[in-house]
Design a protein around this motif. Structure first.
Motif, PDB file in Angstrom:
ATOM      1  N   ALA A  31     -35.084   9.553 -14.990  1.00  0.00           N
ATOM      2  CA  ALA A  31     -34.113  10.416 -13.909  1.00  0.00           C
ATOM      3  C   ALA A  31     -33.752  11.597 -14.702  1.00  0.00           C
ATOM      4  N   MET A  32     -34.535  12.928 -13.830  1.00  0.00           N
ATOM      5  CA  MET A  32     -34.355  14.129 -14.092  1.00  0.00           C
ATOM      6  C   MET A  32     -33.456  15.255 -14.343  1.00  0.00           C
ATOM      7  N   LYS A  33     -32.061  15.620 -14.124  1.00  0.00           N
ATOM      8  CA  LYS A  33     -30.897  15.894 -13.036  1.00  0.00           C
ATOM      9  C   LYS A  33     -31.545  17.464 -13.666  1.00  0.00           C
ATOM     10  N   VAL A  34     -31.772  17.970 -12.521  1.00  0.00           N
ATOM     11  CA  VAL A  34     -32.536  19.729 -12.084  1.00  0.00           C
ATOM     12  C   VAL A  34     -30.903  20.265 -12.137  1.00  0.00           C
ATOM     13  N   VAL A  35     -30.319  21.403 -12.422  1.00  0.00           N
ATOM     14  CA  VAL A  35     -29.033  22.314 -12.193  1.00  0.00           C
ATOM     15  C   VAL A  35     -29.795  23.971 -12.379  1.00  0.00           C
ATOM     16  N   GLU A  36     -29.730  24.494 -10.610  1.00  0.00           N
ATOM     17  CA  GLU A  36     -29.994  25.708 -10.571  1.00  0.00           C
ATOM     18  C   GLU A  36     -29.346  27.321 -10.855  1.00  0.00           C
ATOM     19  N   PRO A  88     -33.001   1.005 -13.018  1.00  0.00           N
ATOM     20  CA  PRO A  88     -33.128   1.203 -11.725  1.00  0.00           C
ATOM     21  C   PRO A  88     -32.163  -0.361 -10.855  1.00  0.00           C
ATOM     22  N   VAL A  89     -31.425  -0.434 -11.426  1.00  0.00           N
ATOM     23  CA  VAL A  89     -30.610  -2.093 -10.474  1.00  0.00           C
ATOM     24  C   VAL A  89     -29.719  -1.053 -10.106  1.00  0.00           C
ATOM     25  N   GLY A  90     -29.206  -0.058 -10.594  1.00  0.00           N
ATOM     26  CA  GLY A  90     -28.232   0.545  -9.513  1.00  0.00           C
ATOM     27  C   GLY A  90     -26.947   1.460 -10.065  1.00  0.00           C
ATOM     28  N   ASP A  91     -25.431   1.526  -9.315  1.00  0.00           N
ATOM     29  CA  ASP A  91     -24.870   1.609  -9.540  1.00  0.00           C
ATOM     30  C   ASP A  91     -23.237   1.528  -9.824  1.00  0.00           C
ATOM     31  N   LEU A  92     -22.310   1.307  -9.877  1.00  0.00           N
ATOM     32  CA  LEU A  92     -20.945   1.113 -10.020  1.00  0.00           C
ATOM     33  C   LEU A  92     -20.268   1.356  -8.126  1.00  0.00           C
ATOM     34  N   ILE A 140     -21.708   5.603 -12.834  1.00  0.00           N
ATOM     35  CA  ILE A 140     -21.580   4.910 -14.161  1.00  0.00           C
ATOM     36  C   ILE A 140     -22.942   3.565 -13.823  1.00  0.00           C
ATOM     37  N   GLN A 141     -24.071   3.614 -14.123  1.00  0.00           N
ATOM     38  CA  GLN A 141     -25.102   3.200 -14.004  1.00  0.00           C
ATOM     39  C   GLN A 141     -24.798   1.511 -14.985  1.00  0.00           C
ATOM     40  N   MET A 142     -25.478   0.822 -13.790  1.00  0.00           N
ATOM     41  CA  MET A 142     -25.433  -1.095 -14.217  1.00  0.00           C
ATOM     42  C   MET A 142     -26.949  -0.843 -14.896  1.00  0.00           C
ATOM     43  N   LEU A 143     -26.716  -1.601 -16.286  1.00  0.00           N
ATOM     44  CA  LEU A 143     -27.644  -1.756 -16.287  1.00  0.00           C
ATOM     45  C   LEU A 143     -27.889  -3.638 -16.695  1.00  0.00           C
ATOM     46  N   ALA A 144     -29.140  -4.327 -16.281  1.00  0.00           N
ATOM     47  CA  ALA A 144     -29.819  -5.352 -16.598  1.00  0.00           C
ATOM     48  C   ALA A 144     -28.988  -6.538 -17.067  1.00  0.00           C
ATOM     49  N   PHE A 148     -22.557  -1.342 -18.658  1.00  0.00           N
ATOM     50  CA  PHE A 148     -23.142   0.201 -18.024  1.00  0.00           C
ATOM     51  C   PHE A 148     -22.892   1.135 -18.869  1.00  0.00           C
ATOM     52  N   ILE A 149     -23.832   2.103 -18.213  1.00  0.00           N
ATOM     53  CA  ILE A 149     -23.784   3.428 -18.982  1.00  0.00           C
ATOM     54  C   ILE A 149     -23.317   4.840 -17.912  1.00  0.00           C
TER      55      ILE A 149
END
Length: 219
Positions: A31-36, A88-92, A140-144, A148-149
């Motif tokens: 994932a690439m977060k881009v802040v202007e 790719p699992v998804g988030d909380l 909050i990203q869920m893992l397989a 979470f992270i």
């Protein structure tokens, strides 16, 4: 940017947007977060603030692969790009939404385990003098393995643009924000407030109504 191939772009948030990218060298997905930012000096200052993320080492904190400054031709702005792990699992938020649709609640033991790990994360961040500043279920990203992270940290320079904050901040995002965060101030206690809001939603599996939550900010 030449090292990566954009697979898709997520909807724009308050502080920028996220590309799902594939590294051309080994086809790894990130994932690439881009802040202007308005100018290169501000972007460089923001990059200096975010470099601490490359040094963090905790199982519940998203790993940052690299951070760099780039020029975005589409928006004609200098950007800070933060390449990080992608799940790719998804988030909380998606977990809570699923439970809500099924009219079920998250098991108490799961919530207790989550709380214990989150407290450990916040203690670790405090020891490194780092504030997340943007804790909410979508970050909050869920893992397989069902752990979470936390990801999508924000930093002082990110919140310095008052115009961007007022235009892009969605009402539903304010539900998890502490009073001082609404005034664009970052302090460690703000993360604790946000954690409390997340726990409340996990326990009820109901999205707190924005209008009903705002009186809490006046206490």
């Amino acid at each position: 940017m030449d090292k990566y191939e954009i697979q898709k772009t997520e909807p724009r948030g308050t502080y920028g947007f996220v590309h799902i990218v594939k590294r051309i060298e080994d086809e790894s997905t990130f994932a690439m977060k881009v802040v202007e930012f308005m100018d290169e000096a501000t972007a460089n200052r923001a990059m200096e603030e975010t470099m601490i993320m490359l040094k963090l080492d905790h199982p519940n904190i998203c790993h940052y692969e690299e951070i760099f400054v780039s020029w975005d031709h589409e928006v004609s702005a200098v950007t800070v790009c933060m390449v990080m792990d992608y799940s790719p699992v998804g988030d909380l938020a998606s977990v809570i939404q699923t439970k809500r649709q099924m009219k079920r609640k998250i098991r108490e033991m799961v919530i207790k385990n989550f709380l214990g790990q989150m407290v450990d994360v916040l203690i670790y961040l405090q020891s490194k003098h780092v504030i997340h500043g943007n804790l909410k279920p979508t970050n909050i990203q869920m893992l397989a393995d069902l752990s979470f992270i936390i990801c999508d940290f924000i930093f002082p320079t990110f919140v310095g643009d008052e115009v961007k904050f007022k235009i892009r901040m969605k009402d539903y995002s304010k539900v998890w924000m502490a009073p001082e965060a609404l005034k664009r101030r970052l302090i460690a206690k703000s993360d604790i407030w946000s954690l409390g809001c997340i726990l409340l939603e996990m326990m009820t599996c109901n999205m707190m109504d924005v209008q009903n939550s705002f009186p809490l900010h006046s206490l």
